[in-house]
Design a protein around this motif. Structure first.
Motif, PDB file in Angstrom:
ATOM      1  N   LYS A  42      47.881 -87.990  20.858  1.00 36.34           N
ATOM      2  CA  LYS A  42      46.774 -87.357  21.599  1.00 36.34           C
ATOM      3  C   LYS A  42      47.216 -86.051  22.267  1.00 36.34           C
ATOM      4  CE  LYS A  42      46.375 -91.005  24.304  1.00 36.34           C
ATOM      5  NZ  LYS A  42      47.557 -91.762  23.824  1.00 36.34           N
ATOM      6  N   THR A  43      48.346 -86.108  22.975  1.00 36.37           N
ATOM      7  CA  THR A  43      48.841 -84.899  23.641  1.00 36.37           C
ATOM      8  C   THR A  43      49.196 -83.830  22.617  1.00 36.37           C
ATOM      9  OG1 THR A  43      49.621 -86.141  25.549  1.00 36.37           O
ATOM     10  CG2 THR A  43      50.655 -84.011  25.187  1.00 36.37           C
ATOM     11  N   THR A  44      49.793 -84.260  21.504  1.00 35.74           N
ATOM     12  CA  THR A  44      50.123 -83.319  20.431  1.00 35.74           C
ATOM     13  C   THR A  44      48.854 -82.614  19.956  1.00 35.74           C
ATOM     14  OG1 THR A  44      51.944 -84.768  19.781  1.00 35.74           O
ATOM     15  CG2 THR A  44      51.226 -83.139  18.155  1.00 35.74           C
ATOM     16  N   PRO A  84      46.639 -80.333  31.810  1.00 35.11           N
ATOM     17  CA  PRO A  84      47.713 -81.013  31.076  1.00 35.11           C
ATOM     18  C   PRO A  84      48.005 -82.424  31.568  1.00 35.11           C
ATOM     19  CG  PRO A  84      48.650 -79.485  32.650  1.00 35.11           C
ATOM     20  CD  PRO A  84      47.153 -79.326  32.740  1.00 35.11           C
ATOM     21  N   GLU A  85      48.641 -83.176  30.689  1.00 35.44           N
ATOM     22  CA  GLU A  85      49.120 -84.509  31.042  1.00 35.44           C
ATOM     23  C   GLU A  85      50.105 -84.373  32.206  1.00 35.44           C
ATOM     24  OE1 GLU A  85      50.356 -88.102  28.209  1.00 35.44           O
ATOM     25  OE2 GLU A  85      51.707 -86.407  28.029  1.00 35.44           O
ATOM     26  N   GLY A  86      50.036 -85.253  33.171  1.00 37.19           N
ATOM     27  CA  GLY A  86      50.979 -85.218  34.282  1.00 37.19           C
ATOM     28  C   GLY A  86      50.643 -84.203  35.360  1.00 37.19           C
ATOM     29  N   ILE A 161      41.111 -82.178  28.612  1.00 33.66           N
ATOM     30  CA  ILE A 161      41.695 -82.921  29.740  1.00 33.66           C
ATOM     31  C   ILE A 161      42.581 -84.030  29.178  1.00 33.66           C
ATOM     32  CG2 ILE A 161      41.241 -84.242  31.843  1.00 33.66           C
ATOM     33  CD1 ILE A 161      38.443 -83.176  31.927  1.00 33.66           C
ATOM     34  N   ASP A 162      43.861 -83.983  29.518  1.00 36.46           N
ATOM     35  CA  ASP A 162      44.806 -84.959  28.960  1.00 36.46           C
ATOM     36  C   ASP A 162      45.130 -86.061  29.971  1.00 36.46           C
ATOM     37  OD1 ASP A 162      46.643 -86.282  27.416  1.00 36.46           O
ATOM     38  OD2 ASP A 162      47.902 -84.524  26.996  1.00 36.46           O
ATOM     39  N   GLU A 163      44.554 -87.228  29.739  1.00 36.12           N
ATOM     40  CA  GLU A 163      44.816 -88.443  30.531  1.00 36.12           C
ATOM     41  C   GLU A 163      44.706 -88.254  32.043  1.00 36.12           C
ATOM     42  OE1 GLU A 163      46.960 -91.737  29.478  1.00 36.12           O
ATOM     43  OE2 GLU A 163      47.824 -90.876  27.654  1.00 36.12           O
ATOM     44  N   ALA A 164      43.513 -87.842  32.453  1.00 40.93           N
ATOM     45  CA  ALA A 164      43.291 -87.647  33.887  1.00 40.93           C
ATOM     46  C   ALA A 164      43.355 -88.957  34.659  1.00 40.93           C
ATOM     47  CB  ALA A 164      41.926 -86.984  34.101  1.00 40.93           C
TER      48      ALA A 164
HETATM   49 MG   LIG Z   1      49.968 -87.988  25.932  1.00 44.89          MG
END
Ligand SMILES: [Mg+2]
Ligand SMILES: Nc1ncnc2c1ncn2[C@@H]1O[C@H](COP(=O)(O)OP(=O)(O)OP(=O)(O)O)[C@@H](O)[C@H]1O
Length: 235
Positions: A42-44, A84-86, A161-164
């Motif tokens: 997913k992040t990729t 971003p994630e994180g 939005i990555d894993e909010a």
């Molecule tokens: Mg990810």
């Protein structure tokens, strides 16, 4: 014509492919959720759309134009913004300074920047209350709100939005998803990465990814199906 179209996209790290030729599109005005377990890719996927990773092959078009090489900041200027994630907020800068950095590509459009600032404070009143506070001293939930708000400061057409919801309480996760739905209703198309199937009720379109392949895509009420969660997400 879809706002974002991804065709046969192959992406990897050091030539080792992680995405094995994925195809999907996101229509203008939609909230699309990309679901999958740890390491699914997913992040990729969103990092590639945001211009941070180069595809090995395949194509991506945004508003009918091919997304070619180009820096992540060029993508932001072109209307694609990533939360971003994180979270990645700047801990030693204040809430307001973090937000101003988010509007860097529009720094010459002072009216737009002011309007976006009002808008994100309306989405997240907590951030307005803590405007002068250093981002590193915010709670995890507040930092997540700041990360989403910062990504909105460039007035994107497509918000990634990555894993909010990661690490948030169920209540805070719902708050973030509710705001995401408002962002969509206000006219920004959203592609939201999630591991949490609780995001499904907020989405217009769902993509489910397993080991770098899309195993399901669906729209409308069918994506609220319980069997879907069992079949693909083990919920
Ligand atoms: Mg990810
Ligand atoms: N910088 C990297 N170098 C090498 N391999 C990587 C790198 N980043 C990710 N990978 C690999 O690519 C695959 C997909 O990772 P990715 O981060 O896209 O998954 P994800 O779906 O976002 O997972 P998560 O839900 O844990 O964030 C994983 O097998 C991972 O180990």
């Amino acid at each position: 014509m879809a706002l974002l179209e991804v065709k046969d996209l192959v992406v990897g790290y050091d030539a080792f492919p992680v995405l094995h030729g994925i195809n999907f599109s996101v229509e203008e005005g939609e909230l699309c959720v990309l679901l999958g377990l740890n390491g699914a890719g997913k992040t990729t996927t969103v990092s590639t759309i945001a211009g941070m990773l180069k595809p090995q092959s395949g194509s991506m078009t945004f508003d009918g134009k091919e997304l070619k090489k180009g820096s992540p900041s060029a993508r932001v200027a072109g209307g694609i913004s990533l939360c971003p994630e994180g979270r990645r907020v700047f801990p030693r800068l204040s809430v307001r300074q973090n937000l101003r950095l988010g509007s860097w590509v529009r720094r010459k459009e002072s009216k737009t920047v002011r309007r976006q600032l009002e808008l994100v404070y309306d989405y997240f009143p907590r951030l307005a209350e803590r405007e002068g506070q250093l981002a590193g001293t915010l709670s995890g939930g507040e930092q997540q709100m700041l990360a989403v708000a910062r990504a909105m400061m460039s007035k994107p057409r497509l918000l990634l939005i990555d894993e909010a919801s990661l690490g948030l309480s169920p209540t805070l996760a719902r708050t973030v998803w509710e705001v995401t739905k408002r962002i969509k209703a206000d006219g920004t198309t959203v592609l939201m990465v999630e591991q949490n199937a609780g995001a499904l009720p907020y989405a217009d379109r769902a993509l489910i990814m397993e080991k770098g392949t899309l195993v399901y895509t669906g729209v409308g009420d069918e994506i609220r199906d319980v069997n879907l969660r069992e079949a693909y997400l083990g919920v």
